[in-house]
Design a protein around this motif. Sequence first.
Motif, PDB file in Angstrom:
ATOM      1  N   UNK A 261       1.786  11.189  10.846  1.00 35.06           N
ATOM      2  CA  UNK A 261       0.363  10.904  10.681  1.00 35.06           C
ATOM      3  C   UNK A 261      -0.276  11.970   9.795  1.00 35.06           C
ATOM      4  N   UNK A 262       0.068  13.230  10.028  1.00 32.06           N
ATOM      5  CA  UNK A 262      -0.483  14.322   9.225  1.00 32.06           C
ATOM      6  C   UNK A 262      -0.046  14.210   7.771  1.00 32.06           C
ATOM      7  N   UNK A 263       1.213  13.886   7.533  1.00 33.70           N
ATOM      8  CA  UNK A 263       1.717  13.743   6.170  1.00 33.70           C
ATOM      9  C   UNK A 263       1.011  12.612   5.439  1.00 33.70           C
ATOM     10  N   UNK A 264       0.751  11.505   6.137  1.00 34.42           N
ATOM     11  CA  UNK A 264       0.044  10.392   5.511  1.00 34.42           C
ATOM     12  C   UNK A 264      -1.384  10.788   5.141  1.00 34.42           C
ATOM     13  N   UNK A 265      -2.039  11.593   5.991  1.00 31.98           N
ATOM     14  CA  UNK A 265      -3.389  12.060   5.694  1.00 31.98           C
ATOM     15  C   UNK A 265      -3.385  12.934   4.441  1.00 31.98           C
ATOM     16  N   UNK A 266      -2.459  13.857   4.368  1.00 32.04           N
ATOM     17  CA  UNK A 266      -2.363  14.743   3.207  1.00 32.04           C
ATOM     18  C   UNK A 266      -2.034  13.937   1.950  1.00 32.04           C
ATOM     19  N   UNK A 267      -1.116  13.005   2.089  1.00 30.03           N
ATOM     20  CA  UNK A 267      -0.720  12.158   0.958  1.00 30.03           C
ATOM     21  C   UNK A 267      -1.918  11.380   0.415  1.00 30.03           C
ATOM     22  N   UNK A 268      -2.720  10.819   1.319  1.00 29.63           N
ATOM     23  CA  UNK A 268      -3.884  10.032   0.910  1.00 29.63           C
ATOM     24  C   UNK A 268      -4.940  10.919   0.258  1.00 29.63           C
ATOM     25  N   UNK A 269      -5.226  12.054   0.846  1.00 33.21           N
ATOM     26  CA  UNK A 269      -6.253  12.950   0.318  1.00 33.21           C
ATOM     27  C   UNK A 269      -5.852  13.492  -1.048  1.00 33.21           C
ATOM     28  N   UNK A 270      -4.579  13.756  -1.243  1.00 29.16           N
ATOM     29  CA  UNK A 270      -4.106  14.269  -2.533  1.00 29.16           C
ATOM     30  C   UNK A 270      -4.247  13.256  -3.663  1.00 29.16           C
ATOM     31  N   UNK A 271      -4.465  11.989  -3.338  1.00 32.11           N
ATOM     32  CA  UNK A 271      -4.601  10.964  -4.371  1.00 32.11           C
ATOM     33  C   UNK A 271      -6.029  10.833  -4.906  1.00 32.11           C
ATOM     34  N   UNK A 272      -6.990  11.483  -4.261  1.00 31.66           N
ATOM     35  CA  UNK A 272      -8.379  11.390  -4.721  1.00 31.66           C
ATOM     36  C   UNK A 272      -8.474  11.928  -6.145  1.00 31.66           C
ATOM     37  N   UNK A 273      -9.076  11.123  -7.024  1.00 24.63           N
ATOM     38  CA  UNK A 273      -9.241  11.503  -8.416  1.00 24.63           C
ATOM     39  C   UNK A 273      -8.059  11.164  -9.308  1.00 24.63           C
ATOM     40  N   UNK A 274      -6.984  10.697  -8.729  1.00 25.87           N
ATOM     41  CA  UNK A 274      -5.798  10.351  -9.527  1.00 25.87           C
ATOM     42  C   UNK A 274      -5.797   8.859  -9.826  1.00 25.87           C
ATOM     43  N   UNK A 275      -5.079   8.500 -10.867  1.00 19.34           N
ATOM     44  CA  UNK A 275      -4.938   7.109 -11.263  1.00 19.34           C
ATOM     45  C   UNK A 275      -3.754   6.502 -10.508  1.00 19.34           C
ATOM     46  N   UNK A 276      -3.981   5.398  -9.807  1.00 21.78           N
ATOM     47  CA  UNK A 276      -2.915   4.774  -9.025  1.00 21.78           C
ATOM     48  C   UNK A 276      -2.685   3.339  -9.473  1.00 21.78           C
ATOM     49  N   UNK A 277      -1.483   2.906  -9.259  1.00 22.39           N
ATOM     50  CA  UNK A 277      -1.079   1.512  -9.472  1.00 22.39           C
ATOM     51  C   UNK A 277      -0.642   0.988  -8.114  1.00 22.39           C
ATOM     52  N   UNK A 278      -1.156  -0.179  -7.746  1.00 20.16           N
ATOM     53  CA  UNK A 278      -0.817  -0.732  -6.440  1.00 20.16           C
ATOM     54  C   UNK A 278      -0.760  -2.247  -6.523  1.00 20.16           C
ATOM     55  N   UNK A 279      -0.018  -2.815  -5.613  1.00 14.26           N
ATOM     56  CA  UNK A 279       0.040  -4.269  -5.476  1.00 14.26           C
ATOM     57  C   UNK A 279      -0.370  -4.599  -4.052  1.00 14.26           C
ATOM     58  N   UNK A 280      -1.465  -5.334  -3.927  1.00 12.29           N
ATOM     59  CA  UNK A 280      -1.936  -5.713  -2.595  1.00 12.29           C
ATOM     60  C   UNK A 280      -1.760  -7.218  -2.427  1.00 12.29           C
ATOM     61  N   UNK A 281      -1.504  -7.608  -1.181  1.00 13.15           N
ATOM     62  CA  UNK A 281      -1.300  -9.009  -0.849  1.00 13.15           C
ATOM     63  C   UNK A 281      -2.383  -9.437   0.130  1.00 13.15           C
ATOM     64  N   UNK A 282      -3.056 -10.554  -0.168  1.00 13.10           N
ATOM     65  CA  UNK A 282      -4.095 -11.045   0.727  1.00 13.10           C
ATOM     66  C   UNK A 282      -3.489 -11.867   1.860  1.00 13.10           C
ATOM     67  N   UNK A 283      -4.356 -12.402   2.705  1.00 13.60           N
ATOM     68  CA  UNK A 283      -3.898 -13.169   3.868  1.00 13.60           C
ATOM     69  C   UNK A 283      -3.165 -14.450   3.494  1.00 13.60           C
ATOM     70  N   UNK A 284      -3.402 -14.967   2.291  1.00 16.07           N
ATOM     71  CA  UNK A 284      -2.742 -16.193   1.837  1.00 16.07           C
ATOM     72  C   UNK A 284      -1.416 -15.937   1.144  1.00 16.07           C
ATOM     73  N   UNK A 285      -1.050 -14.656   1.010  1.00 17.61           N
ATOM     74  CA  UNK A 285       0.216 -14.311   0.370  1.00 17.61           C
ATOM     75  C   UNK A 285       0.121 -14.117  -1.127  1.00 17.61           C
TER      76      UNK A 285
END
Length: 131
Positions: A69-93
């Motif tokens: 849990x702590x590592x995920x918090x640090x990982x998320x906070x370290x991404x602030x201000x950075x450019x990210x690429x992500x693929x999200x899936x909605x409820x319909x797939x």
Amino acid sequence: MEVNTNYSFSNVYNTSETTSNDQLGKDDFLQLLVVQLENQDPLDPMDDKELIAQLAQFSILEQMQNLNVSFNAVRAINLIGKNVYATITDDNGNSTSVVGNVDAVYKQNGEYYLEVNGIDVPLDAVTAVSE
């Protein structure tokens, strides 16, 4: 003397909290340990060293989950201000690609989300990061 060996394990599966990825968590481990103690043979009880070893394993599991849990918090906070690429899936797939700077981070229901161009992106959906 006859010993009853008919065990009932139905209580093990009646947990209100489920763990992610269909893995056993600390609550599942503790419930298994309690059921094992309730159903042990009274003429041949569990060795105290076995019990201590199992309790130590339970403690280690709990600490590992806390670290995760702590590592995920640090990982998320370290991404602030950075450019990210992500693929999200909605409820319909349907999948949507999201690219942009991380403006904010928040936690909801135990999961971290990134706010990217006004879109909420789960931390686990990030596939690449750049400066």
